[in-house]
Design an enzyme around this catalytic site. Sequence first.
Site, PDB file in Angstrom:
ATOM      1  N   LYS A 268       0.821  -1.222   0.000  1.00  8.75           N
ATOM      2  CA  LYS A 268       0.000   0.000   0.000  1.00  8.75           C
ATOM      3  C   LYS A 268       0.855   1.271   0.000  1.00  8.75           C
ATOM      4  O   LYS A 268       0.638   2.171  -0.807  1.00  8.75           O
ATOM      5  CB  LYS A 268      -0.923  -0.056   1.219  1.00  8.75           C
ATOM      6  CG  LYS A 268      -1.983   0.989   1.271  1.00  8.75           C
ATOM      7  CD  LYS A 268      -3.125   0.684   2.206  1.00  8.75           C
ATOM      8  CE  LYS A 268      -2.901   0.173   3.556  1.00  8.75           C
ATOM      9  NZ  LYS A 268      -1.849  -0.122   4.321  1.00  8.75           N
TER      10      LYS A 268
ATOM     11  N   THR B 171       4.017   1.546  -0.790  1.00 13.16           N
ATOM     12  CA  THR B 171       4.797   1.533  -2.037  1.00 13.16           C
ATOM     13  C   THR B 171       3.950   2.074  -3.188  1.00 13.16           C
ATOM     14  O   THR B 171       4.405   2.896  -3.990  1.00 13.16           O
ATOM     15  CB  THR B 171       5.276   0.096  -2.339  1.00 13.16           C
ATOM     16  OG1 THR B 171       6.002  -0.379  -1.205  1.00 13.16           O
ATOM     17  CG2 THR B 171       6.167   0.039  -3.563  1.00 13.16           C
TER      18      THR B 171
ATOM     19  N   ARG C  93       2.173   8.343   7.024  1.00 15.23           N
ATOM     20  CA  ARG C  93       2.455   8.210   8.456  1.00 15.23           C
ATOM     21  C   ARG C  93       3.943   7.951   8.681  1.00 15.23           C
ATOM     22  O   ARG C  93       4.632   7.445   7.806  1.00 15.23           O
ATOM     23  CB  ARG C  93       1.671   7.020   9.039  1.00 15.23           C
ATOM     24  CG  ARG C  93       0.189   7.252   9.113  1.00 15.23           C
ATOM     25  CD  ARG C  93      -0.539   5.987   9.530  1.00 15.23           C
ATOM     26  NE  ARG C  93      -0.361   4.923   8.568  1.00 15.23           N
ATOM     27  CZ  ARG C  93      -0.601   3.645   8.810  1.00 15.23           C
ATOM     28  NH1 ARG C  93      -1.005   3.269   9.997  1.00 15.23           N
ATOM     29  NH2 ARG C  93      -0.434   2.736   7.879  1.00 15.23           N
TER      30      ARG C  93
ATOM     31  N   LYS D  74       7.189  -6.580  11.069  1.00 16.29           N
ATOM     32  CA  LYS D  74       6.508  -6.032   9.899  1.00 16.29           C
ATOM     33  C   LYS D  74       7.448  -5.247   8.989  1.00 16.29           C
ATOM     34  O   LYS D  74       7.300  -5.227   7.778  1.00 16.29           O
ATOM     35  CB  LYS D  74       5.354  -5.141  10.363  1.00 16.29           C
ATOM     36  CG  LYS D  74       4.536  -4.550   9.222  1.00 16.29           C
ATOM     37  CD  LYS D  74       3.362  -3.745   9.765  1.00 16.29           C
ATOM     38  CE  LYS D  74       2.571  -3.102   8.636  1.00 16.29           C
ATOM     39  NZ  LYS D  74       3.237  -1.955   8.044  1.00 16.29           N
TER      40      LYS D  74
ATOM     41  N   ALA E 188      -3.753   1.300  12.897  1.00 14.32           N
ATOM     42  CA  ALA E 188      -5.117   1.318  12.358  1.00 14.32           C
ATOM     43  C   ALA E 188      -6.000   0.226  12.942  1.00 14.32           C
ATOM     44  O   ALA E 188      -7.206   0.269  12.780  1.00 14.32           O
ATOM     45  CB  ALA E 188      -5.073   1.190  10.838  1.00 14.32           C
TER      46      ALA E 188
ATOM     47  N   PHE F   3      -3.700  -0.743   7.031  1.00 16.34           N
ATOM     48  CA  PHE F   3      -4.362  -2.048   6.886  1.00 16.34           C
ATOM     49  C   PHE F   3      -5.418  -2.025   5.773  1.00 16.34           C
ATOM     50  O   PHE F   3      -5.359  -1.212   4.866  1.00 16.34           O
ATOM     51  CB  PHE F   3      -4.930  -2.534   8.223  1.00 16.34           C
ATOM     52  CG  PHE F   3      -3.868  -2.833   9.242  1.00 16.34           C
ATOM     53  CD1 PHE F   3      -2.782  -3.652   8.930  1.00 16.34           C
ATOM     54  CD2 PHE F   3      -3.920  -2.292  10.514  1.00 16.34           C
ATOM     55  CE1 PHE F   3      -1.791  -3.928   9.864  1.00 16.34           C
ATOM     56  CE2 PHE F   3      -2.933  -2.559  11.459  1.00 16.34           C
ATOM     57  CZ  PHE F   3      -1.872  -3.383  11.132  1.00 16.34           C
TER      58      PHE F   3
ATOM     59  N   PHE G 295       3.302  -9.073  -9.433  1.00 16.33           N
ATOM     60  CA  PHE G 295       4.508  -9.856  -9.133  1.00 16.33           C
ATOM     61  C   PHE G 295       4.890 -10.655 -10.385  1.00 16.33           C
ATOM     62  O   PHE G 295       4.015 -10.990 -11.195  1.00 16.33           O
ATOM     63  CB  PHE G 295       4.242 -10.834  -7.974  1.00 16.33           C
ATOM     64  CG  PHE G 295       4.276 -10.175  -6.618  1.00 16.33           C
ATOM     65  CD1 PHE G 295       5.314 -10.420  -5.725  1.00 16.33           C
ATOM     66  CD2 PHE G 295       3.262  -9.316  -6.219  1.00 16.33           C
ATOM     67  CE1 PHE G 295       5.343  -9.817  -4.477  1.00 16.33           C
ATOM     68  CE2 PHE G 295       3.280  -8.706  -4.973  1.00 16.33           C
ATOM     69  CZ  PHE G 295       4.328  -8.963  -4.099  1.00 16.33           C
TER      70      PHE G 295
ATOM     71  N   TRP H 142       7.070  -0.932  -7.574  1.00 13.07           N
ATOM     72  CA  TRP H 142       8.168  -1.486  -6.767  1.00 13.07           C
ATOM     73  C   TRP H 142       9.415  -1.635  -7.646  1.00 13.07           C
ATOM     74  O   TRP H 142      10.518  -1.271  -7.247  1.00 13.07           O
ATOM     75  CB  TRP H 142       7.760  -2.838  -6.165  1.00 13.07           C
ATOM     76  CG  TRP H 142       8.802  -3.405  -5.247  1.00 13.07           C
ATOM     77  CD1 TRP H 142       8.932  -3.194  -3.903  1.00 13.07           C
ATOM     78  CD2 TRP H 142       9.882  -4.286  -5.615  1.00 13.07           C
ATOM     79  NE1 TRP H 142      10.021  -3.869  -3.413  1.00 13.07           N
ATOM     80  CE2 TRP H 142      10.630  -4.553  -4.441  1.00 13.07           C
ATOM     81  CE3 TRP H 142      10.303  -4.865  -6.815  1.00 13.07           C
ATOM     82  CZ2 TRP H 142      11.749  -5.372  -4.435  1.00 13.07           C
ATOM     83  CZ3 TRP H 142      11.421  -5.670  -6.815  1.00 13.07           C
ATOM     84  CH2 TRP H 142      12.143  -5.924  -5.629  1.00 13.07           C
TER      85      TRP H 142
END
Length: 558
Positions: A72, A74, A95, A106, A274, A302, A383, A411
């Site tokens: 998200k 990224t 954030r 994480k 969140a 999230f 991907f 990415w």
Amino acid sequence: MAYLSDIEIAQQCKPEHIKEIAKRAHVDEKYIEQYGNYKAKVDLSLLSETQKENGKLILVTAITPTPAGEGKTTTTIGLADGLRKIGKDVTVALREPSLGPVFGVKGGAAGGGYAQVVPMEDINLHFTGDFHAIGAANNLLAAMLDNHIQQGNALGIDVKKITWKRCVDMNDRQLRFVVDGLGGKVNGTPREDGFDITVASEIMAVFCLATSISDLKERLSRIIVGYTYDDKPVTAGDLNAHGAMTALLKDALKPNLVQTLEGTPAFVHGGPFANIAHGCNSVMATQMALKMGDYTVTEAGFGADLGAEKFLDIKCRMAGLTPDAVVIVATVRALKMHGGLDKKELATEDLTALEKGIPNLLRHVSNIKNVYKLPCVVAVNRFPTDTDNEIDFIIKKCNELGVNTVLSTVWADGGNGGIELAKEVVRLCEEEKGNFTFSYEDNLTLTEKIEAVVKKVYGGNGINVMANAKKQIAQLEELGFSKCPVCIAKTQYSFSDDPTKLGAPEDFTVTVKNVKVSAGAGFVVVLTGDIMTMPGLPKKPAAENIDVDANGKITGLF
């Protein structure tokens, strides 16, 4: 093929001087306070002194997270860079990362691959000290509370009804439940206590919803720290703590300005979790970003049932914001996991698993489109193992809901990989006007508000309010908090309160265990399931891989 790590990519980048970034963001040099050459705080007076109209607001959210990852942040950064590539004047509002996930499991929150904000090491570690200031303000209040009791307890605070905890920005399970004040009368009053992680502190939520220093001070004064022997709330204002707390936070309240790898201005400020709090960057940073760009891309934590719901029902309601478009990030891999596929099997084409898992994405899409009535696009974070058949399947299913799907390769390709997504976002802003609606109105009871979110957003049948929670709701409504929005704390891994229910579960009820007010933030926190406000470190913490050489170069940070 050996891929570079995120930190290796970031360290290869030669960032521009922060003065150049400020210029690009139309921020006059007189408003910036430099923290070295690549970071700055922006003075709050910019907001009142700039005449520019707000730009368009784009919210990036995602499907329900899985261990397969969604990307998200990224995508948020890559989309902003993509908008700049097609000639738009753009800012990002993100954030700040918590040290807990950075050293835990994480990872950070500075994006990944070729879609990152830099300097990523600084952002992921101490940055400009905002979280330390928030922790200090939280713990000053705790110290003043215990000192008040020690010095005679004139307010009649019942030590068994203290709700305020200390905090530290670290995953430390040892601190969840402690007994303090030991060692005899001179060393305090013995009582049960505990620590939250800083991002779960109400100060963080207050900090992120405040609209000025005066508003911050007023909100801090309203924080409830406990109750008296006759059940009257005791506030930070009653303890005369709010002035000193505001003094600790006055510099932290200024938004931080940094840049993406491609030089797009990024306001990175505040960071409530969140699944516990409202999961959005600060209102002041968002407002500043909107004034300084024609397009502002922001994200909420999230899945859309948590971050986007809270962004829309809490942050937008309080700050008077209206998003112009929403991007919902998904991956083929994550949707296959929602369809029951094991993480080890995700590289193989499996349309059956995808068909079972895609209802998760479709429910999030339907919520944004039909509950909140906002234009949206699905961004599939591609991907190398995703097949054309799998991508076509997602495109077809989203088209049936009247929503377009765009492939994103930010990415690997940075802004170039976000150009198609940027074009669709611009189209949504220019051609599809939303009719933004909250999922519930202010005048409902707290119980009706919780039920509205569970039924409309989660897709559940209703709620089961435990006896203890019923009493708490009755007390809060009696105290005048019924007009507050609700901030539902639940697992991020399911639409339900059961993390094992993947996909888009049906016929479930959500159990409300506890309800408490965050009076400073202005919302009522509803606790469901087992919500941890102080995480622990995993068996092999990320911290074990982090190192620094003799020249101060950090390695192993993702």
